[in-house]
Design an enzyme around this catalytic site. Structure first.
Site, short mmCIF file in Angstrom:
data_model
loop_
_atom_site.label_atom_id
_atom_site.label_comp_id
_atom_site.label_asym_id
_atom_site.label_seq_id
_atom_site.Cartn_x
_atom_site.Cartn_y
_atom_site.Cartn_z
N ASP A 45 0.85 -1.19 0.00
CA ASP A 45 0.00 0.00 0.00
C ASP A 45 0.88 1.24 0.00
O ASP A 45 1.63 1.49 0.95
CB ASP A 45 -0.90 0.00 1.23
N TYR A 50 3.19 9.96 -0.69
CA TYR A 50 4.28 9.36 0.09
C TYR A 50 5.63 9.57 -0.61
O TYR A 50 6.67 9.37 0.02
CB TYR A 50 4.06 7.86 0.30
N LYS A 75 -2.73 5.97 -4.40
CA LYS A 75 -3.82 6.90 -4.09
C LYS A 75 -3.65 8.23 -4.82
O LYS A 75 -2.53 8.69 -5.04
CB LYS A 75 -3.87 7.15 -2.57
N HIS A 108 -7.48 9.75 -1.93
CA HIS A 108 -6.80 9.72 -0.65
C HIS A 108 -7.60 10.38 0.47
O HIS A 108 -7.66 9.87 1.59
CB HIS A 108 -5.43 10.38 -0.79
#
Length: 276
Positions: A45, A50, A75, A108
């Site tokens: 994930d 990120y 996401k 997200h």
């Protein structure tokens, strides 16, 4: 190691336990994901925000594991929800991941101040139809957001990824999800270390009874509720511990005791209204 799968309402399945790379530094991601894959994880994930999709992709490419044995989630970030930007965003994510498709693509956050989440959901439907995502869902959505996107499109997300741990059990969302065949994914399943989860007697006692760690007890609690979890760690021994949760089962009394830990002030992360 055989990890159980959970079925989505679109006919696809997801490994119930995975590996999350939230807050894994980009420079450490390839090593961490490579170790997770070596240990036996097949569900990863990540997210565009990120900034470690490249590391995830590099680890996947180096692993030699067939694509159809892996489950990859990424996401759509909040500033890419308007207009046709979701299409550009998935193109960029796939390029960084080195993949032709992701198994699950999520919005997200609803980012209500931007008021673009319905548009974003419409675009995710198109992304799925184009084959760039096998399944589509959301993250951090509350019931009004969920009902609005379903009313607008007739398409129900397969999953809602939300903060969920023993002190913050989100029963309004889990009850709604059960009624609409939406799977719950728990982020921060161990409370992100922001309260003394492992010192709570209901958890410590269960750990002692089964000869496992408190973290394993909490992960097992999520699994027995049918939630999907993907704990994050950059330490191999913790990766091995987190995946070793299928050799014991909590009793009904132990589950009930942990269920009783829910509290009004249990949230440790942001709310859906705060992140825009």
């Amino acid at each position: 190691m055989s990890i159980p799968t959970v079925s989505f309402h679109d006919g696809n399945t997801i490994p119930q336990l995975g590996y999350g790379v939230f807050l894994v530094p980009p420079e450490d991601t390839e090593r961490a994901v490579s170790e997770a894959l070596e240990v036996g994880y097949r569900h990863i994930d990540t997210a565009a925000i990120y900034r470690n999709e490249k590391g995830v992709g590099a680890a996947i490419a180096a692993s030699g594991i067939p694509r159809d044995e892996l489950f990859v989630t990424t996401k759509l970030w909040n500033n890419r929800q308007s207009g046709d930007q979701p299409h550009a965003a998935i193109d960029e994510s796939l390029q960084k991941l080195g993949l032709e498709y992701v198994d699950l693509y999520l919005i997200h956050w609803p980012a209500p101040a931007r008021a673009n989440y319905v548009n974003a959901w419409e675009k995710l439907v198109a992304i799925r139809e184009a084959g760039q995502a096998r399944s589509i869902g959301v993250s951090n959505f509350l019931v009004p957001h969920l009902e609005e996107i379903i009313a607008a499109t007739g398409v129900t997300p397969v999953a809602n990824q939300i903060e969920l741990h023993p002190a913050y059990q989100r029963r309004d969302l889990t009850d709604w999800a059960d009624a609409h065949d939406v799977r719950i994914e728990s982020w921060g399943p161990l409370g992100q270390g922001k309260y003394d989860l492992f010192g709570i007697p209901a958890i410590a006692d269960a750990a002692g009874a089964h000869g496992v760690s408190p973290a394993q007890v909490v992960l097992r609690w999520h699994l027995q509720h049918g939630f999907i979890v993907f704990p994050k760690s950059v330490r191999r021994e913790r990766l091995e511990e987190n995946i070793d949760v299928f050799g014991f089962e909590l009793t009904e009394a132990e589950i009930a005791a942990i269920d009783g830990l829910d509290r009004p002030d249990g949230r440790v992360g942001s709310t859906a209204d705060e992140v825009n």
